[in-house]
Design an enzyme around this catalytic site. Structure first.
Site, PDB file in Angstrom:
ATOM      1  N   LYS A  13      -1.201  16.006  -2.273  1.00 54.69           N
ATOM      2  CA  LYS A  13      -1.127  15.482  -3.708  1.00 54.69           C
ATOM      3  C   LYS A  13      -2.287  14.753  -4.163  1.00 54.69           C
ATOM      4  O   LYS A  13      -2.985  14.880  -5.148  1.00 54.69           O
ATOM      5  CB  LYS A  13       0.073  14.919  -3.987  1.00 54.69           C
ATOM      6  CG  LYS A  13       1.327  15.284  -4.266  1.00 54.69           C
ATOM      7  CD  LYS A  13       2.512  14.444  -4.580  1.00 54.69           C
ATOM      8  CE  LYS A  13       2.580  13.261  -3.806  1.00 54.69           C
ATOM      9  NZ  LYS A  13       2.974  13.378  -2.503  1.00 54.69           N
ATOM     10  N   ARG A  88       9.378   8.820  -7.994  1.00 54.28           N
ATOM     11  CA  ARG A  88       9.595   9.064  -6.661  1.00 54.28           C
ATOM     12  C   ARG A  88      11.200   9.518  -6.530  1.00 54.28           C
ATOM     13  O   ARG A  88      11.657   9.749  -5.204  1.00 54.28           O
ATOM     14  CB  ARG A  88       9.308   8.172  -5.591  1.00 54.28           C
ATOM     15  CG  ARG A  88       8.826   8.164  -4.324  1.00 54.28           C
ATOM     16  CD  ARG A  88       7.660   9.133  -4.034  1.00 54.28           C
ATOM     17  NE  ARG A  88       7.137   9.132  -2.552  1.00 54.28           N
ATOM     18  CZ  ARG A  88       5.960   8.418  -2.308  1.00 54.28           C
ATOM     19  NH1 ARG A  88       5.063   8.467  -3.423  1.00 54.28           N
ATOM     20  NH2 ARG A  88       5.501   8.509  -1.032  1.00 54.28           N
ATOM     21  N   ARG A 127      -4.069  13.802   9.927  1.00 53.88           N
ATOM     22  CA  ARG A 127      -4.424  12.757   8.986  1.00 53.88           C
ATOM     23  C   ARG A 127      -4.269  11.332   9.643  1.00 53.88           C
ATOM     24  O   ARG A 127      -5.131  10.459   9.379  1.00 53.88           O
ATOM     25  CB  ARG A 127      -3.496  12.645   7.762  1.00 53.88           C
ATOM     26  CG  ARG A 127      -4.167  11.450   6.669  1.00 53.88           C
ATOM     27  CD  ARG A 127      -3.598  11.911   5.423  1.00 53.88           C
ATOM     28  NE  ARG A 127      -2.290  11.202   5.310  1.00 53.88           N
ATOM     29  CZ  ARG A 127      -1.407  11.365   4.179  1.00 53.88           C
ATOM     30  NH1 ARG A 127      -1.761  12.123   2.990  1.00 53.88           N
ATOM     31  NH2 ARG A 127       0.023  10.832   4.129  1.00 53.88           N
ATOM     32  N   ARG A 133      -3.700   5.866   8.997  1.00 53.39           N
ATOM     33  CA  ARG A 133      -2.844   5.331   8.213  1.00 53.39           C
ATOM     34  C   ARG A 133      -1.452   5.155   8.985  1.00 53.39           C
ATOM     35  O   ARG A 133      -1.227   5.889   9.820  1.00 53.39           O
ATOM     36  CB  ARG A 133      -2.354   6.238   7.227  1.00 53.39           C
ATOM     37  CG  ARG A 133      -2.859   5.915   5.745  1.00 53.39           C
ATOM     38  CD  ARG A 133      -2.376   7.185   4.686  1.00 53.39           C
ATOM     39  NE  ARG A 133      -0.891   6.791   4.264  1.00 53.39           N
ATOM     40  CZ  ARG A 133      -0.224   7.537   3.301  1.00 53.39           C
ATOM     41  NH1 ARG A 133      -1.229   7.932   2.597  1.00 53.39           N
ATOM     42  NH2 ARG A 133       0.850   7.459   3.233  1.00 53.39           N
ATOM     43  N   ARG A 144       9.757   9.993   6.271  1.00 55.14           N
ATOM     44  CA  ARG A 144       9.488  10.052   4.864  1.00 55.14           C
ATOM     45  C   ARG A 144       9.602  11.502   4.303  1.00 55.14           C
ATOM     46  O   ARG A 144       9.802  11.630   3.027  1.00 55.14           O
ATOM     47  CB  ARG A 144       7.809  10.069   4.604  1.00 55.14           C
ATOM     48  CG  ARG A 144       7.321   8.566   5.081  1.00 55.14           C
ATOM     49  CD  ARG A 144       5.840   8.154   5.567  1.00 55.14           C
ATOM     50  NE  ARG A 144       4.882   8.877   4.519  1.00 55.14           N
ATOM     51  CZ  ARG A 144       3.955   9.221   5.152  1.00 55.14           C
ATOM     52  NH1 ARG A 144       3.570   9.446   6.356  1.00 55.14           N
ATOM     53  NH2 ARG A 144       2.874   9.946   4.481  1.00 55.14           N
TER      54      ARG A 144
HETATM   55  P1  AMP Z   1       2.222   7.784  -0.580  1.00 52.37           P
HETATM   56  O1  AMP Z   1       0.817   7.290  -0.277  1.00 52.37           O
HETATM   57  O2  AMP Z   1       2.597   8.137  -1.956  1.00 52.37           O
HETATM   58  O3  AMP Z   1       2.714   8.585   0.165  1.00 52.37           O
HETATM   59  O4  AMP Z   1       3.059   6.364  -0.512  1.00 52.37           O
HETATM   60  C1  AMP Z   1       3.325   5.446   0.731  1.00 52.37           C
HETATM   61  C2  AMP Z   1       4.400   4.878   0.737  1.00 52.37           C
HETATM   62  O5  AMP Z   1       4.198   3.854  -0.362  1.00 52.37           O
HETATM   63  C3  AMP Z   1       5.659   5.412   0.516  1.00 52.37           C
HETATM   64  O6  AMP Z   1       6.059   5.945   1.905  1.00 52.37           O
HETATM   65  C4  AMP Z   1       6.532   4.453   0.021  1.00 52.37           C
HETATM   66  O7  AMP Z   1       6.824   3.468   1.035  1.00 52.37           O
HETATM   67  C5  AMP Z   1       5.580   3.634  -0.895  1.00 52.37           C
HETATM   68  N1  AMP Z   1       5.591   4.234  -2.214  1.00 52.37           N
HETATM   69  C6  AMP Z   1       4.646   4.743  -2.915  1.00 52.37           C
HETATM   70  N2  AMP Z   1       5.018   5.454  -4.334  1.00 52.37           N
HETATM   71  C7  AMP Z   1       6.412   4.958  -4.131  1.00 52.37           C
HETATM   72  C8  AMP Z   1       7.443   5.141  -5.497  1.00 52.37           C
HETATM   73  N3  AMP Z   1       6.792   5.408  -6.593  1.00 52.37           N
HETATM   74  N4  AMP Z   1       8.390   4.368  -5.277  1.00 52.37           N
HETATM   75  C9  AMP Z   1       8.902   3.666  -4.048  1.00 52.37           C
HETATM   76  N5  AMP Z   1       7.912   3.747  -2.778  1.00 52.37           N
HETATM   77  C10 AMP Z   1       6.562   4.130  -3.043  1.00 52.37           C
END
Ligand code: AMP
Length: 191
Positions: A13, A88, A127, A133, A144
């Protein structure tokens, strides 16, 4: 052009949203990137969000909704955006509808990237090694994915009968996926 990118962690994404945002010259709004910057800068938001992110859990909606509203109200987001990582869960999707209605806006397309679990885990483990990360280790990756199926996948049912929803197979080469996304978007744009 206002686009929502959906998909499990590791679906590509973020990478694809960045490519499409450059192609259309609209901002790429990644809630994960905003949160990681907040954690790095030790802001109040970052301090509150960190433990959830480290565990692979969702950060509470109350924190996310203020953050996304602020971002969508920035001048560069007036004429378009790509949302990556938001909504989310179904509650966030409902709030997004309300937020956009109150701003006199709506979205044009939801692009949902589908990738099998084994491919996701392999990509995420890779990754973690490359980009360092902290939430890309195996236990947190599994959590996740679990959170995705529990909380995020139901969004597809929520949006299920909207004509804007397009499912795209994300289990292909990066360029091939970009092309499929552009093909889905092109009829809506002047590009
Ligand atoms: P991502 O980079 O989108 O995988 O996000 C990394 C982490 O940020 C996720 O595992 C959540 O802990 C948090 N996160 C990102 N976007 C959201 C969201 N819209 N709602 C809640 N937590 C979020």
């Amino acid at each position: 052009m206002r686009l929502i990118f959906l998909g499990p962690p590791g679906a590509g994404k973020g990478t694809q949203a960045q490519i499409v945002s450059e192609w259309l010259s609209i901002p790429h709004i990644s809630t994960g990137d905003i949160l990681r910057a907040a954690v790095k800068n030790e802001t109040e938001l970052g301090l509150k969000a960190k433990s959830y992110m480290d565990a692979g859990d969702l950060v509470p909606d109350s924190l996310i909704l203020d953050m996304i509203r602020d971002r969508l109200e920035q001048p560069d987001a007036k004429s378009g955006w790509i949302l990556d990582g938001f909504p989310r869960n179904v509650a966030q999707a409902q709030k997004l509808d309300e937020m956009l209605a109150s701003m006199g806006q709506s979205f044009d397309r939801i692009l949902s990237l589908e990738v099998p679990d084994d491919v996701l885990v392999a990509r995420l483990l890779g990754r973690g090694k490359d980009q360092g990360r902290s939430d890309d280790n195996e236990a947190v990756i599994r959590r996740r994915l679990e959170v995705f199926y529990e909380s995020t996948a139901p969004i597809l049912e929520f949006y299920g009968n909207r004509p804007e929803l397009t499912i795209v197979n994300g289990d292909a080469e990066l360029d091939a996926v970009s092309e499929k996304l552009k093909t889905a978007i092109r009829p809506l744009s002047s590009v």
